[in-house]
Scaffold this motif. Structure first.
Motif, mmCIF file in Angstrom:
data_model
loop_
_atom_site.group_PDB
_atom_site.id
_atom_site.type_symbol
_atom_site.label_atom_id
_atom_site.label_comp_id
_atom_site.label_asym_id
_atom_site.label_seq_id
_atom_site.Cartn_x
_atom_site.Cartn_y
_atom_site.Cartn_z
ATOM 1 N N LYS A 1 0.849 -1.190 0.000
ATOM 2 C CA LYS A 1 0.000 0.000 0.000
ATOM 3 C C LYS A 1 0.885 1.241 0.000
ATOM 4 C CE LYS A 1 -2.132 1.438 3.804
ATOM 5 N NZ LYS A 1 -3.099 1.610 4.901
ATOM 6 N N THR A 2 0.555 2.179 -0.849
ATOM 7 C CA THR A 2 1.207 3.484 -0.856
ATOM 8 C C THR A 2 0.137 4.508 -0.509
ATOM 9 O OG1 THR A 2 2.806 2.819 -2.545
ATOM 10 C CG2 THR A 2 2.434 5.191 -2.262
ATOM 11 N N VAL A 3 0.384 5.290 0.532
ATOM 12 C CA VAL A 3 -0.557 6.340 0.912
ATOM 13 C C VAL A 3 -0.111 7.627 0.221
ATOM 14 C CG1 VAL A 3 -1.572 7.664 2.800
ATOM 15 C CG2 VAL A 3 -1.033 5.234 3.124
ATOM 16 N N CYS A 4 -1.007 8.190 -0.553
ATOM 17 C CA CYS A 4 -0.708 9.392 -1.325
ATOM 18 C C CYS A 4 -1.512 10.562 -0.765
ATOM 19 C CB CYS A 4 -1.059 9.157 -2.791
ATOM 20 S SG CYS A 4 -0.676 10.557 -3.859
ATOM 21 N N GLY A 5 -0.829 11.638 -0.445
ATOM 22 C CA GLY A 5 -1.479 12.850 0.024
ATOM 23 C C GLY A 5 -1.735 13.798 -1.130
ATOM 24 N N LEU A 6 -2.914 14.380 -1.142
ATOM 25 C CA LEU A 6 -3.271 15.419 -2.110
ATOM 26 C C LEU A 6 -3.613 16.656 -1.298
ATOM 27 C CD1 LEU A 6 -5.647 13.293 -4.392
ATOM 28 C CD2 LEU A 6 -3.228 13.822 -4.790
ATOM 29 N N ILE A 7 -2.866 17.744 -1.526
ATOM 30 C CA ILE A 7 -3.037 18.956 -0.728
ATOM 31 C C ILE A 7 -3.249 20.141 -1.666
ATOM 32 C CG2 ILE A 7 -2.003 20.466 1.008
ATOM 33 C CD1 ILE A 7 -0.385 17.198 0.730
ATOM 34 N N VAL A 8 -4.384 20.812 -1.503
ATOM 35 C CA VAL A 8 -4.685 21.976 -2.330
ATOM 36 C C VAL A 8 -3.935 23.173 -1.768
ATOM 37 C CG1 VAL A 8 -6.491 23.519 -3.189
ATOM 38 C CG2 VAL A 8 -6.973 21.069 -2.901
ATOM 39 N N GLY A 9 -3.048 23.740 -2.583
ATOM 40 C CA GLY A 9 -2.310 24.937 -2.208
ATOM 41 C C GLY A 9 -2.874 26.152 -2.920
ATOM 42 N N GLU A 10 -2.228 27.284 -2.756
ATOM 43 C CA GLU A 10 -2.737 28.521 -3.351
ATOM 44 C C GLU A 10 -2.802 28.456 -4.877
ATOM 45 O OE1 GLU A 10 -2.037 33.346 -3.300
ATOM 46 O OE2 GLU A 10 -0.362 32.034 -2.810
ATOM 47 N N HIS A 11 -1.772 27.856 -5.505
ATOM 48 C CA HIS A 11 -1.703 27.826 -6.964
ATOM 49 C C HIS A 11 -1.705 26.433 -7.569
ATOM 50 C CE1 HIS A 11 -0.976 32.102 -6.934
ATOM 51 N NE2 HIS A 11 0.004 31.920 -6.077
ATOM 52 N N ALA A 12 -1.461 25.410 -6.740
ATOM 53 C CA ALA A 12 -1.316 24.069 -7.287
ATOM 54 C C ALA A 12 -1.790 23.018 -6.289
ATOM 55 C CB ALA A 12 0.154 23.817 -7.647
ATOM 56 N N LEU A 13 -2.066 21.849 -6.825
ATOM 57 C CA LEU A 13 -2.358 20.675 -6.008
ATOM 58 C C LEU A 13 -1.043 19.955 -5.795
ATOM 59 C CD1 LEU A 13 -4.487 18.673 -4.767
ATOM 60 C CD2 LEU A 13 -4.369 17.483 -6.978
ATOM 61 N N ARG A 14 -0.672 19.769 -4.535
ATOM 62 C CA ARG A 14 0.561 19.046 -4.230
ATOM 63 C C ARG A 14 0.250 17.569 -4.068
ATOM 64 N NH1 ARG A 14 3.878 20.476 0.937
ATOM 65 N NH2 ARG A 14 3.199 18.481 1.725
ATOM 66 N N VAL A 15 1.095 16.743 -4.652
ATOM 67 C CA VAL A 15 0.988 15.289 -4.573
ATOM 68 C C VAL A 15 2.210 14.804 -3.816
ATOM 69 C CG1 VAL A 15 0.850 13.154 -5.920
ATOM 70 C CG2 VAL A 15 -0.154 15.264 -6.825
ATOM 71 N N GLU A 16 1.998 13.990 -2.785
ATOM 72 C CA GLU A 16 3.120 13.509 -1.984
ATOM 73 C C GLU A 16 2.824 12.114 -1.467
ATOM 74 O OE1 GLU A 16 4.531 14.807 2.292
ATOM 75 O OE2 GLU A 16 5.262 16.227 0.777
ATOM 76 N N ALA A 17 3.785 11.200 -1.653
ATOM 77 C CA ALA A 17 3.613 9.825 -1.182
ATOM 78 C C ALA A 17 4.919 9.321 -0.583
ATOM 79 C CB ALA A 17 3.180 8.925 -2.325
ATOM 80 N N PHE A 18 4.845 8.774 0.608
ATOM 81 C CA PHE A 18 5.998 8.142 1.243
ATOM 82 C C PHE A 18 6.276 6.828 0.523
ATOM 83 C CE2 PHE A 18 7.603 5.035 4.311
ATOM 84 C CZ PHE A 18 8.748 5.675 4.757
ATOM 85 N N VAL A 19 7.554 6.590 0.195
ATOM 86 C CA VAL A 19 7.936 5.357 -0.492
ATOM 87 C C VAL A 19 8.689 4.424 0.446
ATOM 88 C CG1 VAL A 19 9.174 4.355 -2.449
ATOM 89 C CG2 VAL A 19 7.982 6.534 -2.715
#
Length: 194
Positions: free
Chosen positions: A53-71
């Motif tokens: 399982k990979t948990v992926c974070g999606l975070i709405v910022g001021e100008h962009a959607l940030r995508v971040e996943a611990f590997v």
């Protein structure tokens, strides 16, 4: 880095609501397990085969959607070799890239402009995260944790313990074996006896 943190202004409420609606619809349509702990923040479980399982974070910022996943956590050994491996893959990757934090833990990170956040693009990005985290996971473990894998394999063999969750590393673990019961560097007898 995230909206509202580190000096970045928070995104407008209407932008967050619009992007949340797109993200929610996309995750539900894909039948992905997810959490929505706060407006503009999502945690998505991406089921894999090598990395279960990979948990992926999606975070709405001021100008962009940030995508971040611990590997994976910081490697025990061969850091430079692992970083080289990851950087060589970055050049061919879509939407995200490998990165490391201050302690050396490995992540996949990326940013997507608000205007590009569509169900199709989210699906493509989540697929990329899953592919990169899962496809390269065993190789990353062999590079960064090879000695630990081999020690665990030997310990389990000696005790007659199950090797089921290490089966993917069988060839790797056995390639470094010195003999059936010794770890002193002596080669096994030519007849296979020990």
């Amino acid at each position: 880095m995230t909206g509202g943190a580190g000096g970045d202004p928070p995104p407008r409420a209407d932008v967050v609501a619009a992007l949340d609606a797109v993200i929610d619809r996309t995750l539900r349509d894909a039948e992905l397990v997810h959490e929505h702990p706060a407006p503009g923040r999502w945690l998505v479980d991406l089921p894999g085969s090598k990395k279960l399982k990979t948990v992926c974070g999606l975070i709405v910022g001021e100008h962009a959607l940030r995508v971040e996943a611990f590997v994976c956590r910081q490697p025990d050994e061969n850091r430079e070799q692992l970083w080289t491996y990851l950087l060589q893959h970055n050049a061919r990757m879509y939407g995200v890239a490998y990165s490391v934090d201050r302690v050396g833990d490995v992540y996949l990170t990326g940013r997507v402009p608000h205007a590009a956040v569509t169900p199709e693009e989210l699906d493509r990005l989540l697929g990329a995260v899953l592919s990169y985290a899962d496809d390269h996971f065993n190789t990353m473990l062999e590079i960064g944790f090879g000695s630990s894998i081999r020690r665990e394999w030997e310990w389990r063999v000696k005790r007659g313990e199950s090797l089921r969750n290490l089966e993917a590393f069988a060839a790797f673990a056995q390639a470094g074996r010195t003999g059936p019961d010794d770890g002193d560097g002596a080669a096994p007898a030519p007849d296979g006896g020990g």
